[in-house]
Design a protein around this motif. Structure first.
Motif, short mmCIF file in Angstrom:
data_model
loop_
_atom_site.label_atom_id
_atom_site.label_comp_id
_atom_site.label_asym_id
_atom_site.label_seq_id
_atom_site.Cartn_x
_atom_site.Cartn_y
_atom_site.Cartn_z
N HIS A 268 13.18 8.75 9.79
CA HIS A 268 14.06 7.99 8.90
C HIS A 268 13.34 6.71 8.50
O HIS A 268 12.36 6.30 9.14
CB HIS A 268 15.37 7.65 9.59
CG HIS A 268 16.09 8.86 10.13
ND1 HIS A 268 16.96 9.60 9.38
CD2 HIS A 268 16.05 9.44 11.36
CE1 HIS A 268 17.44 10.59 10.11
NE2 HIS A 268 16.91 10.52 11.32
N TYR A 269 13.84 6.06 7.48
CA TYR A 269 13.18 4.82 7.06
C TYR A 269 14.17 3.86 6.40
O TYR A 269 15.20 4.26 5.86
CB TYR A 269 12.02 5.11 6.10
CG TYR A 269 12.43 5.75 4.79
CD1 TYR A 269 12.81 4.97 3.69
CD2 TYR A 269 12.43 7.13 4.64
CE1 TYR A 269 13.18 5.55 2.49
CE2 TYR A 269 12.80 7.73 3.45
CZ TYR A 269 13.16 6.93 2.37
OH TYR A 269 13.54 7.51 1.18
N ASP B 284 0.85 -1.19 0.00
CA ASP B 284 0.00 0.00 0.00
C ASP B 284 0.89 1.24 0.00
O ASP B 284 2.04 1.20 -0.44
CB ASP B 284 -0.96 -0.02 1.20
CG ASP B 284 -0.22 -0.04 2.53
OD1 ASP B 284 1.03 0.01 2.52
OD2 ASP B 284 -0.89 -0.10 3.57
N ARG B 285 0.40 2.36 0.52
CA ARG B 285 1.14 3.62 0.49
C ARG B 285 1.96 3.87 1.75
O ARG B 285 2.30 5.01 2.06
CB ARG B 285 0.16 4.78 0.28
CG ARG B 285 -0.56 4.75 -1.07
CD ARG B 285 -1.38 6.02 -1.29
NE ARG B 285 -0.52 7.20 -1.37
CZ ARG B 285 -0.43 8.12 -0.42
NH1 ARG B 285 -1.13 8.00 0.71
NH2 ARG B 285 0.36 9.19 -0.57
N THR B 286 2.31 2.82 2.45
CA THR B 286 3.07 3.00 3.69
C THR B 286 4.36 3.77 3.44
O THR B 286 4.66 4.75 4.14
CB THR B 286 3.39 1.63 4.32
OG1 THR B 286 2.17 0.99 4.71
CG2 THR B 286 4.27 1.79 5.56
N LEU B 287 5.15 3.34 2.48
CA LEU B 287 6.43 3.99 2.22
C LEU B 287 6.23 5.43 1.77
O LEU B 287 6.98 6.33 2.19
CB LEU B 287 7.21 3.21 1.16
CG LEU B 287 8.60 3.77 0.80
CD1 LEU B 287 9.49 3.83 2.04
CD2 LEU B 287 9.25 2.92 -0.29
N GLU B 288 5.23 5.68 0.92
CA GLU B 288 4.98 7.04 0.46
C GLU B 288 4.62 7.96 1.62
O GLU B 288 5.09 9.11 1.68
CB GLU B 288 3.84 7.06 -0.57
CG GLU B 288 4.24 6.53 -1.94
CD GLU B 288 4.33 5.02 -1.99
OE1 GLU B 288 4.01 4.38 -0.97
OE2 GLU B 288 4.74 4.49 -3.04
N LEU B 289 3.83 7.47 2.56
CA LEU B 289 3.46 8.27 3.72
C LEU B 289 4.69 8.57 4.58
O LEU B 289 4.84 9.69 5.09
CB LEU B 289 2.40 7.54 4.55
CG LEU B 289 0.99 7.48 3.97
CD1 LEU B 289 0.08 6.66 4.89
CD2 LEU B 289 0.42 8.88 3.81
N ARG C 149 8.98 12.33 6.31
CA ARG C 149 10.41 12.64 6.27
C ARG C 149 10.65 14.05 5.69
O ARG C 149 11.55 14.77 6.13
CB ARG C 149 11.12 11.59 5.43
CG ARG C 149 12.57 11.90 5.04
CD ARG C 149 13.49 11.85 6.23
NE ARG C 149 14.86 12.10 5.82
CZ ARG C 149 15.84 12.40 6.66
NH1 ARG C 149 15.60 12.48 7.96
NH2 ARG C 149 17.06 12.62 6.22
N ALA C 150 9.83 14.42 4.71
CA ALA C 150 10.00 15.72 4.06
C ALA C 150 9.69 16.88 5.00
O ALA C 150 10.21 17.99 4.80
CB ALA C 150 9.11 15.81 2.83
N THR C 151 8.87 16.64 6.01
CA THR C 151 8.48 17.71 6.94
C THR C 151 9.08 17.57 8.32
O THR C 151 9.03 18.49 9.12
CB THR C 151 6.94 17.75 7.08
OG1 THR C 151 6.47 16.48 7.56
CG2 THR C 151 6.29 18.05 5.73
N ASP C 152 9.69 16.41 8.61
CA ASP C 152 10.23 16.16 9.94
C ASP C 152 11.57 15.44 9.79
O ASP C 152 11.61 14.27 9.38
CB ASP C 152 9.25 15.32 10.77
CG ASP C 152 9.66 15.18 12.22
OD1 ASP C 152 10.82 15.49 12.55
OD2 ASP C 152 8.82 14.74 13.04
#
Length: 311
Positions: A67-68, A50-55, A60-63
């Motif tokens: 990390h992932y 699903d969109r787990t990685l996208e979320l 990451r872009a705002t905080d």
């Protein structure tokens, strides 16, 4: 200022992630105010579809604390735990699920146990199983009773993977780089002083559980094979028992034939005995095969996981 690493294995958790992130950031701010504790978050994407990685990337872009690690495929939660612990940089590391069944509100109490009470680990356990199917709860309790009888490693009934550990304990866990991992057993095997914190069962905030009854059954077999050799001993004892039984049966048949002759009878009972002994033999071979297969996989020395992306 000390650093706390929050490790979160994720598999198809797009529905739960927004709720989790909101809650964990609130608790992180509380920890920062009370204990001057900085926080970083390591989300391990276990090949989600699903969109787990996208979320996670959006977070990451705002905080910058986010990390992932993203796997090349689904390697399982155990690999996700190992990858997260390996990536964590903090003096303290906490492991928790994204579905909020591990209440983040317990983190301040867990941190006090480690820093003020000088425990190496603050772990959690459920005191009930409300919301679970009765059959699943029954077999779970049976598993804990069984493995604690046949294993020297203590595995607490109702224990969650949710725990806060010192860097020393995390390094000890990482030193056990086995492929066939059973974290509940590994946590107990490495030792260290652990404080258990009890809480009532909490239902998922969103999404569905990824653990079916069959997956839990296979996971329990992994745990038994990884931390006990009792099944091999049981198979050996069963073999000795049936050898002795066969010897007594032969002696009985010999004496009866001398005394009363050897009438042709007893074929149904003979077939039952053959089926029983054959079943015991196949069971014993199956037990041996489980241990052999785990050994075979370990000798391949394959990595616990393969990361496709990491940031």
């Amino acid at each position: 200022m000390a650093l706390l690493s929050v490790v979160v294995p994720c598999y198809n958790e797009e529905k739960a992630l927004p709720f989790f992130y909101e809650k964990i950031t609130q608790i992180s701010e509380m920890l920062k105010e009370r204990y001057q504790l900085e926080t970083e978050y390591w989300f391990v994407d276990d090949g989600s579809r699903d969109r787990t990685l996208e979320l996670v990337k959006e977070l990451r872009a705002t905080d910058s604390r986010v990390h992932y690690v993203s796997f090349s495929r689904n390697f399982g939660k155990e690999a996700g735990i190992y990858a997260g612990l390996e990536a964590a940089r903090g003096e303290y590391v906490t492991l928790m699920d994204a579905d909020l069944q591990d209440p983040p509100e317990l983190l301040p109490e867990m941190f006090r146990a480690v820093t003020e009470e000088k425990y190496d680990c603050a772990a959690t356990r459920r005191v009930d199983r409300k919301g679970e199917p009765p059959v699943r709860s029954f077999f779970a309790r049976c598993f804990y009773r069984l493995i604690n009888r046949i294993s020297k490693t203590e595995i607490v009934d109702g224990a969650r993977d949710f725990r806060l550990m010192t860097r020393q304990m995390v390094d000890a866990i990482l030193s056990m780089s086995e492929v066939n991992r059973f974290s509940k057993g590994i946590f107990g095997w490495v030792g260290f002083r652990t404080k258990w914190i009890e809480f009532e069962n909490v239902e998922r905030v969103a999404g569905e559980t990824k653990w079916s009854f069959w997956k839990l059954f296979l996971y329990s077999i992994d745990g038994i094979v990884a931390f006990s050799t009792a099944p091999l001993a049981i198979a050996s004892v069963a073999g000795l028992f049936f050898c002795g039984l066969a010897f007594l049966a032969l002696l009985f048949i010999f004496v009866r034939a001398l005394a009363w002759g050897d009438p042709v009878a007893g074929w149904p009972s003979m077939v039952c005995i053959i089926l029983l002994v054959g079943g015991i033999q196949l069971f014993s071979i199956g037990v041996l095969g489980q241990y052999l297969s785990k050994t075979y996989l370990e000798t391949k020395r394959r990595p616990v996981y393969i990361a496709r992306e990491k940031e």
